[in-house]
Design a protein around this motif. Structure first.
Motif, PDB file in Angstrom:
ATOM      1  N   PRO A  85       6.999  30.326   7.928  1.00 21.35           N
ATOM      2  CA  PRO A  85       7.076  29.908   6.518  1.00 21.35           C
ATOM      3  C   PRO A  85       7.100  28.387   6.361  1.00 21.35           C
ATOM      4  CG  PRO A  85       9.227  30.617   7.286  1.00 21.35           C
ATOM      5  CD  PRO A  85       8.295  30.881   8.408  1.00 21.35           C
ATOM      6  N   PHE A  86       7.295  27.679   7.494  1.00 20.99           N
ATOM      7  CA  PHE A  86       7.398  26.219   7.426  1.00 20.99           C
ATOM      8  C   PHE A  86       6.035  25.537   7.466  1.00 20.99           C
ATOM      9  CE2 PHE A  86      11.163  27.845   9.684  1.00 20.99           C
ATOM     10  CZ  PHE A  86      12.151  27.498   8.768  1.00 20.99           C
ATOM     11  N   ILE A  87       5.003  26.282   7.869  1.00 25.20           N
ATOM     12  CA  ILE A  87       3.669  25.683   7.969  1.00 25.20           C
ATOM     13  C   ILE A  87       2.951  25.894   6.638  1.00 25.20           C
ATOM     14  CG2 ILE A  87       1.519  25.605   9.257  1.00 25.20           C
ATOM     15  CD1 ILE A  87       4.032  24.827  10.836  1.00 25.20           C
ATOM     16  N   THR A  88       2.848  24.835   5.882  1.00 24.10           N
ATOM     17  CA  THR A  88       2.226  24.894   4.560  1.00 24.10           C
ATOM     18  C   THR A  88       0.987  24.018   4.534  1.00 24.10           C
ATOM     19  OG1 THR A  88       3.650  23.080   3.816  1.00 24.10           O
ATOM     20  CG2 THR A  88       4.439  25.339   3.447  1.00 24.10           C
ATOM     21  N   PRO A  89       0.092  24.230   3.572  1.00 27.82           N
ATOM     22  CA  PRO A  89      -1.128  23.426   3.500  1.00 27.82           C
ATOM     23  C   PRO A  89      -0.829  21.940   3.373  1.00 27.82           C
ATOM     24  CG  PRO A  89      -1.339  25.354   2.098  1.00 27.82           C
ATOM     25  CD  PRO A  89       0.084  25.333   2.555  1.00 27.82           C
ATOM     26  N   GLY A  90      -1.489  21.158   4.236  1.00 29.97           N
ATOM     27  CA  GLY A  90      -1.346  19.711   4.164  1.00 29.97           C
ATOM     28  C   GLY A  90      -0.203  19.149   4.958  1.00 29.97           C
ATOM     29  N   LYS A  91       0.606  19.996   5.624  1.00 30.68           N
ATOM     30  CA  LYS A  91       1.744  19.470   6.392  1.00 30.68           C
ATOM     31  C   LYS A  91       1.218  18.816   7.660  1.00 30.68           C
ATOM     32  CE  LYS A  91       5.730  21.240   6.365  1.00 30.68           C
ATOM     33  NZ  LYS A  91       6.942  22.068   6.467  1.00 30.68           N
ATOM     34  N   PRO A  92       1.582  17.537   7.929  1.00 30.65           N
ATOM     35  CA  PRO A  92       1.101  16.830   9.126  1.00 30.65           C
ATOM     36  C   PRO A  92       1.606  17.501  10.401  1.00 30.65           C
ATOM     37  CG  PRO A  92       2.040  15.286   7.536  1.00 30.65           C
ATOM     38  CD  PRO A  92       2.413  16.655   7.078  1.00 30.65           C
ATOM     39  N   TRP A  93       0.815  17.340  11.496  1.00 31.32           N
ATOM     40  CA  TRP A  93       1.185  17.933  12.791  1.00 31.32           C
ATOM     41  C   TRP A  93       2.522  17.391  13.271  1.00 31.32           C
ATOM     42  CZ3 TRP A  93       1.324  21.429  16.269  1.00 31.32           C
ATOM     43  CH2 TRP A  93       1.608  21.147  17.605  1.00 31.32           C
ATOM     44  N   GLU A  94       2.792  16.108  13.043  1.00 31.64           N
ATOM     45  CA  GLU A  94       4.051  15.528  13.510  1.00 31.64           C
ATOM     46  C   GLU A  94       5.255  16.240  12.922  1.00 31.64           C
ATOM     47  OE1 GLU A  94       1.492  13.919  12.427  1.00 31.64           O
ATOM     48  OE2 GLU A  94       0.794  12.956  14.292  1.00 31.64           O
ATOM     49  N   GLU A  95       5.135  16.688  11.659  1.00 35.74           N
ATOM     50  CA  GLU A  95       6.242  17.419  11.032  1.00 35.74           C
ATOM     51  C   GLU A  95       6.289  18.855  11.527  1.00 35.74           C
ATOM     52  OE1 GLU A  95       6.245  17.147   6.806  1.00 35.74           O
ATOM     53  OE2 GLU A  95       5.755  15.007   6.784  1.00 35.74           O
ATOM     54  N   ALA A  96       5.108  19.450  11.739  1.00 39.22           N
ATOM     55  CA  ALA A  96       5.068  20.856  12.147  1.00 39.22           C
ATOM     56  C   ALA A  96       5.510  21.049  13.590  1.00 39.22           C
ATOM     57  CB  ALA A  96       3.656  21.403  11.966  1.00 39.22           C
ATOM     58  N   ARG A  97       5.303  20.034  14.439  1.00 37.09           N
ATOM     59  CA  ARG A  97       5.601  20.194  15.862  1.00 37.09           C
ATOM     60  C   ARG A  97       7.073  20.480  16.118  1.00 37.09           C
ATOM     61  NH1 ARG A  97       3.548  15.382  19.416  1.00 37.09           N
ATOM     62  NH2 ARG A  97       4.791  14.299  17.845  1.00 37.09           N
ATOM     63  N   SER A  98       7.932  19.921  15.331  1.00 30.99           N
ATOM     64  CA  SER A  98       9.369  20.122  15.553  1.00 30.99           C
ATOM     65  C   SER A  98       9.784  21.581  15.395  1.00 30.99           C
ATOM     66  CB  SER A  98      10.167  19.245  14.581  1.00 30.99           C
ATOM     67  OG  SER A  98       9.844  19.588  13.234  1.00 30.99           O
ATOM     68  N   PHE A  99       8.976  22.381  14.662  1.00 29.62           N
ATOM     69  CA  PHE A  99       9.336  23.793  14.458  1.00 29.62           C
ATOM     70  C   PHE A  99       8.956  24.674  15.654  1.00 29.62           C
ATOM     71  CE2 PHE A  99       8.747  22.191  10.073  1.00 29.62           C
ATOM     72  CZ  PHE A  99      10.029  22.418   9.595  1.00 29.62           C
ATOM     73  N   ILE A 100       8.071  24.149  16.570  1.00 31.50           N
ATOM     74  CA  ILE A 100       7.580  25.012  17.654  1.00 31.50           C
ATOM     75  C   ILE A 100       7.908  24.478  19.039  1.00 31.50           C
ATOM     76  CG2 ILE A 100       5.654  25.843  16.263  1.00 31.50           C
ATOM     77  CD1 ILE A 100       3.875  23.906  17.874  1.00 31.50           C
ATOM     78  N   MET A 101       8.581  23.336  19.109  1.00 31.40           N
ATOM     79  CA  MET A 101       8.831  22.721  20.403  1.00 31.40           C
ATOM     80  C   MET A 101       9.672  23.601  21.314  1.00 31.40           C
ATOM     81  SD  MET A 101       9.380  18.675  19.509  1.00 31.40           S
ATOM     82  CE  MET A 101       9.726  18.278  21.226  1.00 31.40           C
ATOM     83  N   ASN A 102      10.497  24.450  20.794  1.00 31.57           N
ATOM     84  CA  ASN A 102      11.368  25.296  21.607  1.00 31.57           C
ATOM     85  C   ASN A 102      10.749  26.645  21.951  1.00 31.57           C
ATOM     86  OD1 ASN A 102      13.403  23.318  21.563  1.00 31.57           O
ATOM     87  ND2 ASN A 102      14.185  24.085  19.587  1.00 31.57           N
ATOM     88  N   GLU A 103       9.530  26.892  21.487  1.00 36.22           N
ATOM     89  CA  GLU A 103       8.879  28.164  21.783  1.00 36.22           C
ATOM     90  C   GLU A 103       8.336  28.172  23.214  1.00 36.22           C
ATOM     91  OE1 GLU A 103       8.906  30.660  19.828  1.00 36.22           O
ATOM     92  OE2 GLU A 103       9.606  29.717  17.971  1.00 36.22           O
ATOM     93  N   ASP A 104       8.181  29.400  23.820  1.00 37.95           N
ATOM     94  CA  ASP A 104       7.724  29.539  25.207  1.00 37.95           C
ATOM     95  C   ASP A 104       6.330  28.973  25.422  1.00 37.95           C
ATOM     96  OD1 ASP A 104      10.098  30.754  25.818  1.00 37.95           O
ATOM     97  OD2 ASP A 104       9.309  32.798  25.590  1.00 37.95           O
ATOM     98  N   PHE A 105       5.466  29.100  24.441  1.00 36.98           N
ATOM     99  CA  PHE A 105       4.080  28.714  24.629  1.00 36.98           C
ATOM    100  C   PHE A 105       3.878  27.206  24.581  1.00 36.98           C
ATOM    101  CE2 PHE A 105       4.768  29.973  20.176  1.00 36.98           C
ATOM    102  CZ  PHE A 105       4.594  28.758  19.553  1.00 36.98           C
TER     103      PHE A 105
END
Length: 790
Positions: free
Chosen positions: A444-464
């Protein structure tokens, strides 16, 4: 008078006798003290003429032969030398020894009945018709050697070389030898002839023996002592020249050089000669299949070969040659091994690309699996004799397939493991890419126009996150953003259509005032489809203005569904599908509107293909479109510069069907490469249904080298190109400039015309039924409300 004086000049001649401990084995031990080797090295210094074995045990017939001549001395012959004072002289060399009967093991009886010590001190030697001695093999076979007699059968001895063996002789006591030498010296001293003490076998010398020998010499009126080694050829000439200086006081005094200093000089001379000889061999011998007989004949007149053979002998020269041959063969095998190992991953990718098939197979089991593949023999060759690098296969340069027994080696096993790991990593990366995409779609945090730098913090702890590179994440994220932005824009456009009443009653220029824009935003502000573009406010406002412009000025260019607008698609279909009456009778294949794609192979060597491909692309539009006779074509180029039998250099791939081939050359080598590549390509498709490449239209082009003004060479290349073009039954163009612009125009239409003539046209995948679709519901809704654009 001058001629007479020159004839009166005579070269001085000296007669030298070499003496030392001799006798039966009881007296001298199992071997002699080295008198014969010393004489041999001085008289015949070439390594090939030096012999270590000079036995004194002879049969009665050999003792009575003309070489020994029933004497206990040997005549070694005459030697000419230029000594240190550069004045040439001659020396006659004799060796006083004692020959032993091979039956009784007692000294042979001779005319001289004195014991060795008295006999060795003789200054007058006589032996009628006595022959010069070479080596033990000469005895009994005198007719096979040069027969040179001792001068007049008589020699008057001018000086003595007194030999002392300073090595650890077997069954010989050095102190006993020194007593013998002392008694021999006392006898020699009575002759009043010069004496030089020669220490032999210094290469195996014992320090105490050398010291005692020098002490003995000092006790005898300062005798000159020269340390020598006949085996290593150290100080041998010095011993004889020192004695000559004592015989002839008019000559300059000879400088005595210590053994180890002389050995160093000799070693440096040999090392220099060896380096020059190895250079000569490396320059002449380039192939590991050369043989010694033919190569030695080529080198016979070379001073590098002569000097080394003189110092070290033919056998050592041959040994160095064989070492060079072995090195060439090893390098050749290693080059081929590297080529095979480089091709092995490609073979794995072609034959066993499926991880599920080999995931749990060892290299041995995978080897058996490879044999079952239909294209196994395309990549591998099974040899009758193994291993491949010990057979004649190493010289089979035409067969580039991998020897199958190479799979039994450790590097091949490592490459197989690397192939497994690569497939596993690729599968893991595919899984991680899919997991990342799913995470983006569900987050739900990935919205249209959100920069990668902001989005990266939501997935850094994921296994992939640790499996893929940053650029891959950014690429996937960028594509996802495009999808959700396009979807958000489409939904926002839908929202604008649903609120069409907001856009009524605007000014004639269709430019809303700030107040009107505020009203529009207030009305739409609560809608989720409006909020979805909150990070793209500028684009959202642009969509509103574009929508207003479309409402008041509806055209296919302003249509929200462009380029899927029905008007635009129908116009494109009409222009591309229907032929003008004036063009109906034209036979040129370029008039066929169905041919809208050109696939060209560009074949060349040493960068020619890549350079031409870049020049052609420079003539195209940004999206690789090319205009010919007013029609636009999509141009796809495949430059090839390597072995066409390898999959990476194949003319045809699952996604690339060539329509023609431009063959480039600028030398004999590049022309040979073109011919071989065309023949290999045609051979690969013979017998197949899809033998498209056998009749592929070709154009052979001579490309001028930049700055090349060699007319004769250019003329030769043109003639050769014309002959090859006739052989290949293709068009020949000459000579093309470095740029492609001048001659590219007529070449591509000619190839397409030949392609169309064989009914191999490239058909457009788009049909009228696929193109003409109903207008989107957004336009329909607008049309229902009074819009004029359909």
């Amino acid at each position: 008078m001058m001629m007479a004086r020159k004839q009166d000049v005579r070269i001085p001649t000296y007669n030298i006798s070499v003496v030392g401990l001799s006798g039966t084995e009881k007296e001298k031990g199992q071997c002699g003290i080295g008198k014969s080797c010393l004489c041999n090295r001085f008289v015949r210094p070439s390594a090939d003429e030096f012999h270590l074995d000079h036995t004194s045990v002879l049969s009665t017939s050999d003792f009575g032969g003309r070489v020994v001549n029933n004497d206990h001395f040997l005549y070694w012959g005459e030697v000419s030398r230029s000594l240190e004072d550069c004045v040439e002289c001659k020396m006659h060399i004799v060796e006083q020894t004692e020959f032993i009967d091979d039956q009784t093991f007692q000294p042979h009886r001779s005319t001289a009945l004195q014991p060795y010590i008295k006999r060795a001190a003789a200054t007058k030697l006589a032996s009628a018709e006595k022959l010069m001695y070479f080596c033990t093999d000469q005895l009994g076979l005198e007719q096979d050697f040069e027969q040179k007699q001792m001068p007049d059968g008589k020699l008057l001895v001018d000086g003595f070389l007194l030999g002392i063996d300073v090595s650890r002789g077997m069954n010989r006591n050095f102190d006993d030898q020194l007593k013998f030498v002392s008694n021999l010296y006392n006898q020699l001293a009575k002759t009043k002839k010069p004496i030089v003490v020669v220490l032999t076998k210094c290469d195996e010398g014992v320090e105490r023996y050398i010291r005692d020998a020098h002490t003995f010499a000092l006790s005898k009126k300062n005798l000159q002592v020269v340390e020598t080694s006949a085996r290593s050829n150290v100080n041998v000439d010095l011993a004889f020249s020192t004695l000559v200086q004592l015989i002839d006081k008019s000559r300059g005094k000879t400088k005595i050089i210590p053994y180890f200093e002389a050995l160093k000089q000799q070693s440096q001379q040999i090392a220099t000669a060896k380096d020059k000889y190895e250079w000569l061999v490396s320059r002449i011998v380039k192939n590991h299949n050369e043989n010694w007989l033919s190569v030695s004949r080529k080198m016979q007149a070379s001073p590098e070969y002569q000097d080394y053979v003189y110092l070290e002998g033919t056998q050592k020269a041959k040994k160095l040659f064989l070492q060079h041959i072995h090195r060439l063969k090893h390098e050749h095998i290693e080059r081929r091994r590297k080529l095979y190992l480089a091709a092995l991953p490609l073979a794995f990718e072609a034959l066993i690309p499926n991880l599920d098939e080999i995931d749990h197979l060892s290299c041995i089991k995978a080897k058996k699996l490879l044999e079952t593949k239909s294209e196994f023999l395309k990549w591998f060759v099974v040899l009758e004799e193994t291993p491949w690098d010990a057979t004649n296969h190493i010289d089979n340069m035409e067969n580039e397939r991998i020897p199958f027994d190479l799979m039994d080696t450790v590097p091949a096993e490592q490459l197989y493991e690397a192939h497994l790991e690569k497939l596993r990593n690729e599968r893991k990366r595919v899984e991680m890419r899919r997991a990342f995409k799913e995470n983006l779609e569900t987050s739900p945090f990935i919205t249209p126009g959100k920069p990668w730098e902001e989005a990266r913090s939501f997935i850094m702890n994921e296994d992939f996150y640790q499996w893929l590179e940053e650029s891959v994440y950014m690429d996937i994220y960028g594509k996802h953003q495009k999808q959700i932005i396009d979807k958000a824009k489409e939904e926002f456009q839908e929202l604008l259509l649903e609120y069409s009443e907001l856009f009524y009653e605007l000014e004639l220029d269709a430019k809303p005032s700030k107040e009107k824009m505020g009203v529009i935003q207030d009305v739409l502000g609560e809608e989720q489809r409006f909020k979805a573009l909150q990070k793209l406010q500028a684009e959202r406002d642009a969509l509103i203005l574009k929508h207003i412009h479309f409402v008041y000025h509806p055209t296919k260019e302003t249509c929200p569904s462009c380029p899927a607008c029905v008007d635009a698609k129908i116009e494109h279909l009409i222009s591309s599908r229907f032929i003008r009456p004036s063009d109906r009778n034209q036979k040129n294949s370029l008039s066929d509107p169905n041919i809208d794609r050109i696939n060209l192979v560009i074949l060349g060597k040493d960068g020619l293909a890549r350079e031409l491909a870049n020049e052609i692309r420079a003539l195209c539009t940004n999206d690789d479109k090319y205009v010919i006779d007013g029609k636009m074509y999509e141009l796809s180029l495949r430059p090839i510069e390597g072995n066409v039998r390898l999959p990476v250099n194949s003319f045809q791939t699952p996604t690339f069907q060539p329509h023609g081939c431009l063959c480039l050359y600028n030398s004999k080598e590049s022309l040979s490469y073109v011919v071989e590549s065309i023949e290999k390509s045609r051979e690969s498709t013979l017998g197949r249904r899809d033998n498209h490449l056998v009749h592929l239209p070709l154009t052979l082009i001579l490309v001028n080298k930049r700055g090349d003004t060699s007319g004769e060479t250019l003329h030769s290349l043109i003639q050769q190109g014309q002959q090859i073009a006739s052989k290949l039954q293709c068009v020949f163009l000459d000579p093309a400039s470095a740029g492609a612009a001048r001659w590219l125009m007529p070449v591509i239409p000619a190839l397409l015309e030949a392609e169309a003539g064989r009914s191999l046209e490239v058909r457009s995948e788009t049909s009228l039924a696929n193109v003409v679709k109903p207008c989107t519901k957004k336009v329909q809704k607008l049309a229902g409300r009074g819009g004029r654009h359909l």
